[in-house]
Design a protein around this motif. Sequence first.
Motif, short mmCIF file in Angstrom:
data_model
loop_
_atom_site.label_atom_id
_atom_site.label_comp_id
_atom_site.label_asym_id
_atom_site.label_seq_id
_atom_site.Cartn_x
_atom_site.Cartn_y
_atom_site.Cartn_z
N ALA A 80 -8.51 -13.92 -30.15
CA ALA A 80 -7.74 -15.08 -30.58
C ALA A 80 -8.12 -16.31 -29.77
O ALA A 80 -8.12 -17.44 -30.28
N ARG A 82 -3.92 -17.57 -32.28
CA ARG A 82 -2.68 -16.96 -32.77
C ARG A 82 -2.89 -15.47 -33.02
O ARG A 82 -3.90 -15.07 -33.60
N THR A 85 -0.79 -12.05 -34.65
CA THR A 85 0.37 -11.41 -35.27
C THR A 85 0.25 -9.91 -35.05
O THR A 85 -0.73 -9.30 -35.49
N LYS A 116 -0.46 -17.82 -29.00
CA LYS A 116 0.84 -17.70 -29.66
C LYS A 116 0.94 -16.32 -30.31
O LYS A 116 0.09 -15.93 -31.11
N ASP A 131 3.24 -13.59 -32.55
CA ASP A 131 4.46 -13.21 -33.27
C ASP A 131 4.35 -11.79 -33.79
O ASP A 131 3.29 -11.17 -33.74
N ASP A 164 -4.16 -15.58 -38.34
CA ASP A 164 -5.47 -15.69 -37.70
C ASP A 164 -5.90 -14.28 -37.28
O ASP A 164 -6.63 -13.61 -38.01
#
Length: 360
Positions: A176, A182, A184, A213, A215, A234
């Motif tokens: 990333a 990002r 996930t 980041k 999530d 991403d």
Amino acid sequence: MRSYKIAVLAGDGIGPEVMNAALKVLNTIGEMEAVKFEYEYAQVGGCAIDETGYPISEETLDMCKRSDSVLLGAVGGPKWESLPQDQKPEQALLKLRGGLGLYSNLRPAVVFPALADSSSLREEVVSGVDVMVVRELTGGIYFGTPKGSDQNKAWNTMVYERHEVERIAHVAFDLARKRSGRVTSVDKANVLDVSQFWRDIVIEVHKQYPDIKLDHMYVDNAAMQLVRTPKQFDVIVTSNMFGDILSDIASMVTGSLGMLPSASLGEKYALYEPVHGSAPDIAGQGKANPLAMIMSVSMMLNYTLDLPKSGLAIQTAISEVLESGYRTAELYREGDKLVSTDEMSDLVIKKLTQVSERVT
Ligand code: IPM
Ligand code: MN
């Protein structure tokens, strides 16, 4: 002259056709870069079962370990479907992944501009999509024990150890960093203990990556979001089975399963293979799309052989061939130029020479 040993495992169905097409491209790269590729061939999957009784032999595994990299086509077919689980062609893949320690499976789903209107999803939904699915490949329910079956029940176990989650999380965060920053993480932490464990460890590892980041998404929601707004993603990091399913979904965003390459990486070894299967229904007819295999070669040049310029040249060549309207059967629509597996690879090779002059 620099020289690399490549283990070539073409496998079943369309495997040999797409492998042939990709090796032609690799040979061209060899000439352009003045690098020598030495191929060693072995049978895996159904063809190996027919010849030796086993989907993969110890010698073949050793051959892979002696190589700088492994290329794999596809395995399986209806002929071997009724064999017992531990004798099926697919076992060859699992033995390779397990035996070579290939815990990290990178499956990039990139929408080429020329194919933005070829997806079953609307063009504005898919155009510009660039997702990297990071699939854990040597753990989870594919490898967990206990497993078994009797007359009245069958069972598998989804298990993850701390170190397995930690190392794949590192892979995702490191990737990333080179992309849009990002990640996930996809799990089923609302139901499964193993998923809550996965999530907790990903959060822990993330503390070392304050610039990224992170999530979290439940896998059912992730499947839905991938077809709703794929551009929100991403890097997706997930377990073995969830990654298997999500990468097939991601492939259709790009227009065709025939467009998805993959890299399987470990501490010592690397294997490259298309995400698609052996497609026995179209085998031997020149209909197979070789681009996933060719892009797998491009990933090999990038990640293992330190020839990133050539890896990029292949991507650009493919993009331009598609731009010129050439399509293999599964992507063909009225107005396109229909080409065979071999013709597609020849077109890529022709473009390559022009492209490489431009990117240097
Ligand atoms: C894949 C395939 C394999 C998997 C099968 C053939 C074992 O579907 O590479 O995605 O499930 O991993
Ligand atoms: Mn799959």
